[in-house]
Write a protein that holds these residues in place. Structure first.
Motif: not given
Length: 195
Positions: A124-137
């Motif tokens: 299983l190959w997983l591609r994970s991406q950070v979409d956004a950072v808003v404050g602590r989220k």
């Protein structure tokens, strides 16, 4: 409902005005393998009971690709990956992606869609991406592919992580685990007294 406290469910969608994530200066660079979360992590460390997930940084510096070899010990239904272990694989890969942008964060919410069964013996190959950072989220999404990085989609996940400081772990982790990582008993006790 009696005395059950209603907690509002937070959304996993980043707000429209969210800014693009920026790579953390101490994060590994494109093509480099990421470090395990810690030596006993059941997602990525090489210990009994672990999924032994391995991850590498993608070209954009804020995404990762992760590899999970599905073995007999990962079965749910006969010959198929247990759905809870697919969620664990997603959580590990999503958690690795956040380390490209922020140092310490914890899963606050995760939503998983199962698209097709994952047979034992596949990769299983997983591609994970950070979409956004808003404050602590920190908003992160992932897609799992069968056998190849562009193979059939086995599932997708979206998550919301919350940035935390070291005090989170000092207050909630077992003292013996923290001491094994180098924290002194005095530091642990001081963090717990400050609650």
């Amino acid at each position: 409902m009696g005395n059950v406290r209603r907690v509002p469910i937070s959304t996993i969608d980043p707000p429209a005005d969210a800014e693009a994530p920026q790579k953390h200066p101490k994060a590994p660079g494109p093509g480099e393998r990421t470090r395990e979360h810690h030596s006993q992590c059941r997602g990525c460390a090489d210990v009994p009971g672990s999924l032994r997930i391995r991850s590498w940084v993608e070209d954009d510096g804020v995404s990762v690709r992760s590899r999970f070899d599905v073995l007999d010990e990962h079965q749910g239904a006969p010959g198929l990956l247990h759905g809870g272990l697919l969620m664990t694989a997603f959580d590990d890969s999503l958690g690795t992606a956040h380390t490209q942008v922020v140092r310490a964060a914890v899963t606050a919410r995760m939503e998983t869609d199962f698209r097709r069964p994952v047979p034992v013996g596949t990769t299983l190959w997983l591609r994970s991406q950070v979409d956004a950072v808003v404050g602590r989220k920190v908003y992160i999404s992932s897609t799992a592919y069968l056998d190849e990085l562009d193979g059939e989609v086995a599932g997708t996940a979206r998550s919301l992580f919350l940035v935390v400081g070291a005090e989170h772990f000092l207050r909630h982790s077992r003292p013996e685990d923290l001491e094994a990582l180098g924290a002194s008993r005095e530091t642990i006790e001081a963090a717990r007294a400050a609650r």
